[in-house]
Write a protein that holds these residues in place. Sequence first.
Motif, PDB file in Angstrom:
ATOM      1  N   LYS A   1       0.806  -1.225   0.000  1.00 30.67           N
ATOM      2  CA  LYS A   1       0.000   0.000   0.000  1.00 30.67           C
ATOM      3  C   LYS A   1       0.838   1.275   0.000  1.00 30.67           C
ATOM      4  O   LYS A   1       0.336   2.343   0.275  1.00 30.67           O
ATOM      5  N   CYS A   2       2.102   1.194  -0.316  1.00 28.77           N
ATOM      6  CA  CYS A   2       2.979   2.369  -0.382  1.00 28.77           C
ATOM      7  C   CYS A   2       2.930   2.958  -1.790  1.00 28.77           C
ATOM      8  O   CYS A   2       2.385   4.011  -2.006  1.00 28.77           O
ATOM      9  N   LYS A   3       3.525   2.235  -2.713  1.00 30.91           N
ATOM     10  CA  LYS A   3       3.532   2.565  -4.132  1.00 30.91           C
ATOM     11  C   LYS A   3       4.053   3.962  -4.480  1.00 30.91           C
ATOM     12  O   LYS A   3       3.559   4.602  -5.382  1.00 30.91           O
ATOM     13  N   TYR A   4       5.054   4.442  -3.749  1.00 30.49           N
ATOM     14  CA  TYR A   4       5.719   5.679  -4.169  1.00 30.49           C
ATOM     15  C   TYR A   4       6.362   5.495  -5.531  1.00 30.49           C
ATOM     16  O   TYR A   4       6.348   6.378  -6.362  1.00 30.49           O
ATOM     17  N   MET A   5       6.954   4.347  -5.733  1.00 27.70           N
ATOM     18  CA  MET A   5       7.566   3.954  -6.990  1.00 27.70           C
ATOM     19  C   MET A   5       8.802   4.755  -7.382  1.00 27.70           C
ATOM     20  O   MET A   5       9.204   4.761  -8.540  1.00 27.70           O
ATOM     21  N   ASP A   6       9.423   5.451  -6.449  1.00 30.56           N
ATOM     22  CA  ASP A   6      10.664   6.156  -6.749  1.00 30.56           C
ATOM     23  C   ASP A   6      11.750   5.174  -7.192  1.00 30.56           C
ATOM     24  O   ASP A   6      12.581   5.490  -8.039  1.00 30.56           O
ATOM     25  N   CYS A   7      11.715   3.972  -6.632  1.00 26.21           N
ATOM     26  CA  CYS A   7      12.689   2.929  -6.954  1.00 26.21           C
ATOM     27  C   CYS A   7      12.612   2.517  -8.421  1.00 26.21           C
ATOM     28  O   CYS A   7      13.624   2.215  -9.044  1.00 26.21           O
ATOM     29  N   VAL A   8      11.424   2.504  -8.958  1.00 29.30           N
ATOM     30  CA  VAL A   8      11.207   2.093 -10.351  1.00 29.30           C
ATOM     31  C   VAL A   8      11.917   3.044 -11.308  1.00 29.30           C
ATOM     32  O   VAL A   8      12.525   2.617 -12.291  1.00 29.30           O
TER      33      VAL A   8
ATOM     34  N   THR B   1      14.573 -12.475   3.690  1.00 31.48           N
ATOM     35  CA  THR B   1      14.477 -13.926   3.520  1.00 31.48           C
ATOM     36  C   THR B   1      13.065 -14.406   3.207  1.00 31.48           C
ATOM     37  O   THR B   1      12.849 -15.137   2.246  1.00 31.48           O
ATOM     38  N   ALA B   2      12.101 -13.980   3.989  1.00 37.15           N
ATOM     39  CA  ALA B   2      10.719 -14.441   3.812  1.00 37.15           C
ATOM     40  C   ALA B   2      10.086 -13.916   2.530  1.00 37.15           C
ATOM     41  O   ALA B   2       9.093 -14.465   2.056  1.00 37.15           O
ATOM     42  N   TRP B   3      10.658 -12.879   1.947  1.00 35.05           N
ATOM     43  CA  TRP B   3      10.066 -12.247   0.765  1.00 35.05           C
ATOM     44  C   TRP B   3      10.768 -12.592  -0.547  1.00 35.05           C
ATOM     45  O   TRP B   3      10.246 -12.307  -1.624  1.00 35.05           O
ATOM     46  N   ALA B   4      11.920 -13.193  -0.489  1.00 30.31           N
ATOM     47  CA  ALA B   4      12.695 -13.464  -1.704  1.00 30.31           C
ATOM     48  C   ALA B   4      11.935 -14.335  -2.696  1.00 30.31           C
ATOM     49  O   ALA B   4      11.832 -14.008  -3.883  1.00 30.31           O
ATOM     50  N   GLU B   5      11.398 -15.436  -2.239  1.00 33.50           N
ATOM     51  CA  GLU B   5      10.679 -16.341  -3.141  1.00 33.50           C
ATOM     52  C   GLU B   5       9.370 -15.712  -3.636  1.00 33.50           C
ATOM     53  O   GLU B   5       8.969 -15.918  -4.779  1.00 33.50           O
ATOM     54  N   ARG B   6       8.737 -14.945  -2.788  1.00 28.94           N
ATOM     55  CA  ARG B   6       7.503 -14.250  -3.179  1.00 28.94           C
ATOM     56  C   ARG B   6       7.784 -13.279  -4.313  1.00 28.94           C
ATOM     57  O   ARG B   6       7.010 -13.166  -5.264  1.00 28.94           O
ATOM     58  N   ASN B   7       8.900 -12.542  -4.241  1.00 29.23           N
ATOM     59  CA  ASN B   7       9.273 -11.634  -5.321  1.00 29.23           C
ATOM     60  C   ASN B   7       9.449 -12.405  -6.621  1.00 29.23           C
ATOM     61  O   ASN B   7       8.952 -12.001  -7.668  1.00 29.23           O
ATOM     62  N   ARG B   8      10.170 -13.532  -6.548  1.00 34.11           N
ATOM     63  CA  ARG B   8      10.423 -14.338  -7.743  1.00 34.11           C
ATOM     64  C   ARG B   8       9.113 -14.834  -8.366  1.00 34.11           C
ATOM     65  O   ARG B   8       8.889 -14.725  -9.569  1.00 34.11           O
ATOM     66  N   ASP B   9       8.237 -15.384  -7.545  1.00 36.35           N
ATOM     67  CA  ASP B   9       6.982 -15.955  -8.044  1.00 36.35           C
ATOM     68  C   ASP B   9       6.054 -14.903  -8.634  1.00 36.35           C
ATOM     69  O   ASP B   9       5.479 -15.096  -9.707  1.00 36.35           O
ATOM     70  N   LEU B  10       5.911 -13.780  -7.951  1.00 39.16           N
ATOM     71  CA  LEU B  10       4.983 -12.750  -8.427  1.00 39.16           C
ATOM     72  C   LEU B  10       5.511 -12.021  -9.658  1.00 39.16           C
ATOM     73  O   LEU B  10       4.731 -11.592 -10.507  1.00 39.16           O
ATOM     74  N   ALA B  11       6.815 -11.883  -9.775  1.00 37.28           N
ATOM     75  CA  ALA B  11       7.394 -11.245 -10.962  1.00 37.28           C
ATOM     76  C   ALA B  11       7.079 -12.030 -12.231  1.00 37.28           C
ATOM     77  O   ALA B  11       7.029 -11.461 -13.323  1.00 37.28           O
ATOM     78  N   LYS B  12       6.831 -13.310 -12.095  1.00 40.01           N
ATOM     79  CA  LYS B  12       6.489 -14.143 -13.253  1.00 40.01           C
ATOM     80  C   LYS B  12       5.088 -13.880 -13.775  1.00 40.01           C
ATOM     81  O   LYS B  12       4.797 -14.141 -14.941  1.00 40.01           O
ATOM     82  N   ILE B  13       4.199 -13.376 -12.914  1.00 39.96           N
ATOM     83  CA  ILE B  13       2.801 -13.223 -13.333  1.00 39.96           C
ATOM     84  C   ILE B  13       2.325 -11.768 -13.372  1.00 39.96           C
ATOM     85  O   ILE B  13       1.297 -11.474 -13.972  1.00 39.96           O
ATOM     86  N   TRP B  14       3.052 -10.867 -12.742  1.00 37.85           N
ATOM     87  CA  TRP B  14       2.654  -9.455 -12.737  1.00 37.85           C
ATOM     88  C   TRP B  14       3.310  -8.721 -13.899  1.00 37.85           C
ATOM     89  O   TRP B  14       4.378  -9.107 -14.383  1.00 37.85           O
ATOM     90  N   PRO B  15       2.708  -7.601 -14.344  1.00 37.19           N
ATOM     91  CA  PRO B  15       3.295  -6.835 -15.448  1.00 37.19           C
ATOM     92  C   PRO B  15       4.521  -6.031 -15.004  1.00 37.19           C
ATOM     93  O   PRO B  15       4.581  -5.549 -13.875  1.00 37.19           O
ATOM     94  N   ASN B  16       5.440  -5.878 -15.921  1.00 33.80           N
ATOM     95  CA  ASN B  16       6.633  -5.083 -15.702  1.00 33.80           C
ATOM     96  C   ASN B  16       6.247  -3.606 -15.636  1.00 33.80           C
ATOM     97  O   ASN B  16       5.334  -3.166 -16.325  1.00 33.80           O
ATOM     98  N   ILE B  17       6.957  -2.859 -14.798  1.00 33.79           N
ATOM     99  CA  ILE B  17       6.718  -1.413 -14.697  1.00 33.79           C
ATOM    100  C   ILE B  17       8.052  -0.709 -14.840  1.00 33.79           C
ATOM    101  O   ILE B  17       9.050  -1.121 -14.253  1.00 33.79           O
ATOM    102  N   THR B  18       8.084   0.361 -15.646  1.00 34.68           N
ATOM    103  CA  THR B  18       9.334   1.086 -15.892  1.00 34.68           C
ATOM    104  C   THR B  18       9.263   2.545 -15.490  1.00 34.68           C
ATOM    105  O   THR B  18      10.264   3.242 -15.524  1.00 34.68           O
ATOM    106  N   ARG B  19       8.072   3.007 -15.117  1.00 38.00           N
ATOM    107  CA  ARG B  19       7.874   4.397 -14.690  1.00 38.00           C
ATOM    108  C   ARG B  19       6.932   4.455 -13.520  1.00 38.00           C
ATOM    109  O   ARG B  19       6.115   3.540 -13.328  1.00 38.00           O
ATOM    110  N   LYS B  20       6.998   5.549 -12.779  1.00 33.28           N
ATOM    111  CA  LYS B  20       6.066   5.735 -11.670  1.00 33.28           C
ATOM    112  C   LYS B  20       4.640   5.658 -12.188  1.00 33.28           C
ATOM    113  O   LYS B  20       4.336   6.174 -13.253  1.00 33.28           O
ATOM    114  N   GLY B  21       3.774   5.047 -11.398  1.00 39.00           N
ATOM    115  CA  GLY B  21       2.374   4.926 -11.804  1.00 39.00           C
ATOM    116  C   GLY B  21       1.506   5.986 -11.192  1.00 39.00           C
ATOM    117  O   GLY B  21       1.914   6.764 -10.376  1.00 39.00           O
TER     118      GLY B  21
END
Length: 84
Positions: free
Chosen positions: A11-18, A64-84
């Motif tokens: 629920k953050c979604k600042y997206m500065d990192c993107v 540690t607890a989030w590493a596999e979740r990142n991998r799995d969700l990146a396979k099904i979620w759309p790529n983002i290259t700019r702030k939304g």
Amino acid sequence: MTYVVTENCIKCKYMDCVEVCPVDCFYVGENFLVINPDECIDCGVCEPECPAEAIFPDSDDRATAWAERNRDLAKIWPNITRKG
């Protein structure tokens, strides 16, 4: 090593990192982002840009607890290259 988005992103979604990611390895879901560890080049520029302090290297215990979740969700979620 790669970077991992953790629960502080929910629920953050600042997206500065993107905006600073040179390889566009962020993926977006309904209420948070993830990093595809197969695309991350471990440059670390996203970590200081995250105002929610949600990004950690995968070697950090907080990731540690989030590493596999990142991998799995990146396979099904759309790529983002700019702030939304």
